[in-house]
Design a protein around this motif. Structure first.
Motif, PDB file in Angstrom:
ATOM      1  N   UNK A 105       0.824  -1.207   0.000  1.00 14.99           N
ATOM      2  CA  UNK A 105       0.000   0.000   0.000  1.00 14.99           C
ATOM      3  C   UNK A 105       0.856   1.254   0.000  1.00 14.99           C
ATOM      4  N   UNK A 106       2.043   1.155   0.571  1.00 12.39           N
ATOM      5  CA  UNK A 106       2.979   2.284   0.585  1.00 12.39           C
ATOM      6  C   UNK A 106       3.852   2.300  -0.672  1.00 12.39           C
ATOM      7  N   UNK A 107       3.570   1.398  -1.593  1.00 10.78           N
ATOM      8  CA  UNK A 107       4.315   1.214  -2.838  1.00 10.78           C
ATOM      9  C   UNK A 107       5.811   0.975  -2.614  1.00 10.78           C
ATOM     10  N   UNK A 108       6.114   0.243  -1.564  1.00 17.47           N
ATOM     11  CA  UNK A 108       7.500  -0.151  -1.313  1.00 17.47           C
ATOM     12  C   UNK A 108       7.815  -1.368  -2.170  1.00 17.47           C
ATOM     13  N   UNK A 109       9.028  -1.416  -2.676  1.00 15.12           N
ATOM     14  CA  UNK A 109       9.451  -2.608  -3.414  1.00 15.12           C
ATOM     15  C   UNK A 109       9.822  -3.696  -2.408  1.00 15.12           C
ATOM     16  N   UNK A 110       9.930  -4.911  -2.919  1.00 15.03           N
ATOM     17  CA  UNK A 110      10.333  -6.013  -2.049  1.00 15.03           C
ATOM     18  C   UNK A 110      11.707  -5.734  -1.453  1.00 15.03           C
ATOM     19  N   UNK A 111      12.606  -5.213  -2.285  1.00 19.33           N
ATOM     20  CA  UNK A 111      13.956  -4.930  -1.798  1.00 19.33           C
ATOM     21  C   UNK A 111      13.951  -3.832  -0.736  1.00 19.33           C
ATOM     22  N   UNK A 112      13.102  -2.810  -0.921  1.00 21.84           N
ATOM     23  CA  UNK A 112      12.989  -1.753   0.095  1.00 21.84           C
ATOM     24  C   UNK A 112      12.535  -2.350   1.434  1.00 21.84           C
ATOM     25  N   UNK A 113      11.577  -3.246   1.369  1.00 18.93           N
ATOM     26  CA  UNK A 113      11.075  -3.882   2.589  1.00 18.93           C
ATOM     27  C   UNK A 113      12.164  -4.724   3.247  1.00 18.93           C
ATOM     28  N   UNK A 114      12.885  -5.493   2.465  1.00 14.17           N
ATOM     29  CA  UNK A 114      13.971  -6.321   2.992  1.00 14.17           C
ATOM     30  C   UNK A 114      15.058  -5.447   3.606  1.00 14.17           C
ATOM     31  N   UNK A 115      15.421  -4.360   2.921  1.00 11.03           N
ATOM     32  CA  UNK A 115      16.440  -3.441   3.449  1.00 11.03           C
ATOM     33  C   UNK A 115      15.997  -2.835   4.770  1.00 11.03           C
ATOM     34  N   UNK A 116      14.734  -2.447   4.831  1.00  7.90           N
ATOM     35  CA  UNK A 116      14.202  -1.846   6.055  1.00  7.90           C
ATOM     36  C   UNK A 116      14.196  -2.872   7.195  1.00  7.90           C
ATOM     37  N   UNK A 117      13.807  -4.091   6.890  1.00  5.93           N
ATOM     38  CA  UNK A 117      13.797  -5.153   7.890  1.00  5.93           C
ATOM     39  C   UNK A 117      15.222  -5.439   8.383  1.00  5.93           C
ATOM     40  N   UNK A 118      16.177  -5.494   7.468  1.00 10.03           N
ATOM     41  CA  UNK A 118      17.576  -5.724   7.855  1.00 10.03           C
ATOM     42  C   UNK A 118      18.085  -4.620   8.778  1.00 10.03           C
TER      43      UNK A 118
END
Length: 127
Positions: A105-118
């Motif tokens: 919904x925030x239009x984050x890419x999968x990689x953005x989400x993974x980077x944020x989680x890391x």
């Protein structure tokens, strides 16, 4: 068993109690058959409502982590730890799916989400 309640936590008190008892059981600090403080005693020790400790114990019993014996108290269950771990993994996956939906919904890419989680994982100081 040492339970610490934080008024600064966003989690309700009963959730804090559940999480700490669950961790003690799953880490092996508490073994099957070990007794827990009575509902009233735990409420007194933590200076919280009996209703709060009762709710925490009821939730732990639903998760099959503890057993209540009428007239004797509550004890760590002998339930299969692999089953308990599987149940927790299922709940974790549900939370992760919720995070994935929110990130989309925030239009984050999968990689953005993974980077944020890391980043959050590295910053987290819990053991």
């Amino acid at each position: 068993m040492n339970i610490i309640i934080s008024n600064a936590s966003s989690d309700p008190i009963y959730i804090q109690i559940i999480n700490q008892i669950r961790q003690s059981i799953l880490s092996g600090e508490m073994q099957a058959g070990d007794s827990l403080p009575s509902i009233r005693q735990l409420a007194k020790d933590l200076q919280v409502s009996v209703i709060t400790t009762k709710r925490a114990y009821e939730e732990l019993e639903k998760e099959e982590l503890i057993d209540s014996v009428v007239g004797k108290g509550c004890f760590v269950s002998g339930a299969n730890k692999d089953f308990i771990r599987e149940q927790r993994m299922k709940r974790l996956e549900e939370k992760m799916l919720e995070i994935i939906r929110e990130s989309k919904e925030l239009t984050m890419s999968q990689q953005d989400l993974i980077d944020h989680l890391n980043l959050l994982f590295e910053e987290d100081n819990t053991p």
